[in-house]
Design an enzyme around this catalytic site. Structure first.
Site, PDB file in Angstrom:
ATOM      1  CG  ASN A  77     101.966  16.254  -7.094  1.00 55.52           C
ATOM      2  OD1 ASN A  77     101.185  16.891  -6.506  1.00 55.52           O
ATOM      3  ND2 ASN A  77     101.479  15.081  -7.611  1.00 55.52           N
TER       4      ASN A  77
ATOM      5  CG  PHE B 261      93.390  20.662 -15.069  1.00 58.36           C
ATOM      6  CD1 PHE B 261      92.124  20.328 -15.499  1.00 58.36           C
ATOM      7  CD2 PHE B 261      93.793  21.887 -14.652  1.00 58.36           C
ATOM      8  CE1 PHE B 261      91.320  21.306 -14.998  1.00 58.36           C
ATOM      9  CE2 PHE B 261      92.696  22.679 -14.300  1.00 58.36           C
ATOM     10  CZ  PHE B 261      91.411  22.470 -14.518  1.00 58.36           C
TER      11      PHE B 261
HETATM   12  O1  PMT Z   1      95.984  21.445  -6.525  1.00 55.73           O
HETATM   13  P1  PMT Z   1      96.611  23.031  -6.648  1.00 55.73           P
HETATM   14  O2  PMT Z   1      97.753  23.424  -5.699  1.00 55.73           O
HETATM   15  O3  PMT Z   1      95.420  24.211  -6.589  1.00 55.73           O
HETATM   16  O4  PMT Z   1      97.231  23.057  -7.975  1.00 55.73           O
HETATM   17  C1  PMT Z   1      96.522  22.967  -9.158  1.00 55.73           C
HETATM   18  C2  PMT Z   1      97.418  22.237 -10.462  1.00 55.73           C
HETATM   19  C3  PMT Z   1      98.527  22.799 -10.738  1.00 55.73           C
HETATM   20  C4  PMT Z   1      97.695  20.640  -9.836  1.00 55.73           C
HETATM   21  C5  PMT Z   1      96.153  21.988 -11.462  1.00 55.73           C
HETATM   22  O5  PMT Z   1      96.020  23.068 -12.141  1.00 55.73           O
HETATM   23  C6  PMT Z   1      96.738  21.132 -12.449  1.00 55.73           C
HETATM   24  O6  PMT Z   1      97.637  21.408 -13.391  1.00 55.73           O
HETATM   25  N1  PMT Z   1      96.485  19.813 -12.546  1.00 55.73           N
HETATM   26  C7  PMT Z   1      97.161  18.714 -13.498  1.00 55.73           C
HETATM   27  C8  PMT Z   1      98.382  18.194 -13.030  1.00 55.73           C
HETATM   28  C9  PMT Z   1      98.932  16.998 -13.850  1.00 55.73           C
HETATM   29  O7  PMT Z   1      99.223  15.830 -13.339  1.00 55.73           O
HETATM   30  O8  PMT Z   1      99.330  17.265 -14.963  1.00 55.73           O
HETATM   31  P2  PMT Z   1      99.813  16.259 -16.166  1.00 55.73           P
HETATM   32  O9  PMT Z   1     100.151  17.035 -17.023  1.00 55.73           O
HETATM   33  O10 PMT Z   1     100.787  15.311 -15.492  1.00 55.73           O
HETATM   34  O11 PMT Z   1      98.805  15.223 -16.119  1.00 55.73           O
HETATM   35  C10 PMT Z   1      97.513  15.563 -17.322  1.00 55.73           C
HETATM   36  C11 PMT Z   1      96.321  15.031 -17.037  1.00 55.73           C
HETATM   37  O12 PMT Z   1      96.114  13.555 -16.964  1.00 55.73           O
HETATM   38  C12 PMT Z   1      95.716  15.412 -15.769  1.00 55.73           C
HETATM   39  O13 PMT Z   1      94.422  15.910 -16.100  1.00 55.73           O
HETATM   40  C13 PMT Z   1      95.848  14.591 -14.795  1.00 55.73           C
HETATM   41  O14 PMT Z   1      94.775  14.699 -13.957  1.00 55.73           O
HETATM   42  C14 PMT Z   1      95.948  13.178 -15.739  1.00 55.73           C
HETATM   43  N2  PMT Z   1      96.559  12.195 -15.238  1.00 55.73           N
HETATM   44  C15 PMT Z   1      97.680  12.167 -15.211  1.00 55.73           C
HETATM   45  C16 PMT Z   1      98.569  10.801 -14.735  1.00 55.73           C
HETATM   46  C17 PMT Z   1      97.646   9.565 -14.438  1.00 55.73           C
HETATM   47  N3  PMT Z   1      98.499   8.626 -14.001  1.00 55.73           N
HETATM   48  N4  PMT Z   1      96.641   9.571 -14.515  1.00 55.73           N
HETATM   49  C18 PMT Z   1      95.853  11.085 -14.906  1.00 55.73           C
HETATM   50  O15 PMT Z   1      94.670  10.896 -14.884  1.00 55.73           O
END
Ligand code: PMT
Length: 421
Positions: free
Chosen positions: A223, A337
């Protein structure tokens, strides 16, 4: 290596140049100190001006050069006492044997020797002279006096000298001198942060960047995450006194100063490393990584050959790293996040509850001016109920500023918790 320039930009260095051929190196020294972000003012003795002009240092430091003790014009600008008070460090480079003798004897017959007596700032000297003059008993006696008086001496190097001799007496390279000054302030800053910082004594693990899920040896699913947000948070946590480990997906960013970095590629690797770090002790876990929700069920051993108009790739769900860590018995304070393109609040608070997090920071990644890859971000932070903080808006700002505000939010949440970690 990167540095916290905000710390250095508040520090004032006097570079004192005395008479010696090594004075030409001091021009580069001033340049390197400016590169680190220090405010630099140059003081020159009369001897120094025989080797290099004040104009050179004025151009490099961006400040008028100080040469006279009793000059009405100079005194009406920044007088010698004011200059002595301004300095956070006085670096005499090169330090001639005459200047060392003056310092040792406590003379005050020119601007530099007067500053030496009038300033409370630490004084560093980098002696540079002919090897015989360096070895002379009087010079060695003065050297010992200076050390006894608390002066920090940067010992000269051995080698061939401008006068044709070979031996001790060469001034160390300006890059090395500037790096020592930077390290000195960095360590002092670190000592304060470790004692008084918002996250003093905390062990923090941060995931950052994307993950890569292999399709075959040459292709992968990933991504747009660049790691900028996670790296900025790592730097902010370190500046707040924490011991920080950064679990980085494949990104091309320099590791923040003082931060331990472990590189991973896939979600499975990120999970394995997260669990291993948890075993080593972790107080706060911050999941900024954009982890791939799915991986390829069967990674091809060899490059998949082009055949037919369609290719089916079957995907299986990746483990949820942040939710897995949150379920562990020795659970750290969990910060998630959320990257959303719609229904931001609803989805983010849903993730807070489902993943059993303490706090979640959500950003709108449908906007091109914030979120993925941008240098800026804007976030809404939600807290689990027991923190009595509800929500906090972080207005659009550089990711470094957002990171500092997140550190404050984490600190505040820990204060409001019944059983703080
Ligand atoms: O890296 P940059 O270019 O600076 O951009 C920053 C960002 C947009 C990536 C950052 O600010 C951000 O939003 N990160 C979270 C991205 C994400 O994957 O969000 P999500 O809504 O899909 O996941 C929710 C949470 O679960 C996140 O904390 C993620 O790390 C965690 N997760 C998700 C899937 C997974 N299999 N395991 C996880 O731990």
């Amino acid at each position: 290596m990167s540095f916290d320039l905000s710390v250095m930009s508040s520090k004032n260095i006097i570079v004192a140049v005395t008479g010696g051929i090594a004075a030409y190196k001091s021009a580069i020294l001033v340049r390197r100190l400016k590169d680190y972000g220090f405010n630099v003012r140059v003081v020159m003795t009369q001897g120094a001006q025989a080797f290099i002009t004040p104009l050179t240092f004025q151009a490099l430091s961006g400040n008028t050069v100080h040469t006279e003790l009793l000059d009405t014009e100079a005194e009406s600008g920044m007088g010698h006492i004011e200059l002595a008070r301004w300095a956070d460090l006085i670096l005499v480079a090169p330090a001639s044997c005459d200047t060392m003798a003056k310092f040792a004897a406590g003379l005050a017959d020119d601007l530099l020797s007067t500053l030496y007596l009038a300033s409370k700032a630490p004084v560093w000297v980098a002696p540079a002279m002919n090897q015989q003059m360096w070895a002379a008993k009087a010079t060695q006696r003065n050297l010992n006096t200076l050390v006894d008086d608390g002066v920090h001496v940067i010992m000269p190097n051995a080698g061939s000298q401008a006068c044709g001799d070979t031996g001790l007496g060469r001034m160390p390279e300006p890059e090395a001198l500037a790096a020592q000054v930077q390290q000195y302030f960095h360590q002092a800053q670190r000592a304060i942060a470790e004692k008084f910082g918002l996250l003093a004594g905390k062990r923090v693990v941060i995931t950052a960047g994307p993950t890569r899920e292999a399709i075959d040896p040459v292709r992968y699913i990933s991504n747009h995450s660049t790691g900028k947000m996670g790296f900025a948070i790592a730097a902010a946590c370190y500046a707040a006194g924490a011991q920080v480990t950064l679990l980085a997906g494949p990104v091309s960013l320099d590791t923040p100063n003082g931060v331990e970095r472990i590189n991973v590629s896939s979600a499975i690797q990120m999970l394995e490393q997260s669990l291993a770090l948890l075993d080593q002790g972790c107080d706060i876990f911050i999941a900024t990584a954009a982890v791939a929700d799915y991986r390829v069920a069967q990674v091809a051993e060899h490059k998949i050959k082009k055949a037919g108009d369609e290719l089916d790739v079957s995907l299986v769900k990746n483990p949820d790293i942040v939710a897995t860590i949150a379920q562990q018995q020795q659970r750290p304070f969990m910060v998630g996040f959320a990257a959303e393109t719609r229904n931001i609040e609803e989805y983010a608070t849903g993730k807070l509850l489902v993943k059993k997090l303490d706090m979640i920071a959500c950003n709108d990644v449908s906007r091109s001016d914030i979120g993925f890859a941008s240098d800026q971000n804007a976030m809404t932070v939600f807290f689990a109920q027991q923190y009595k903080l509800a929500r906090r808006e972080l207005e659009k700002a550089p990711k470094q500023e957002i990171a500092q505000q997140l550190v404050e939010a984490i600190h505040d949440a820990l204060q409001h918790h019944k059983t703080p970690v």
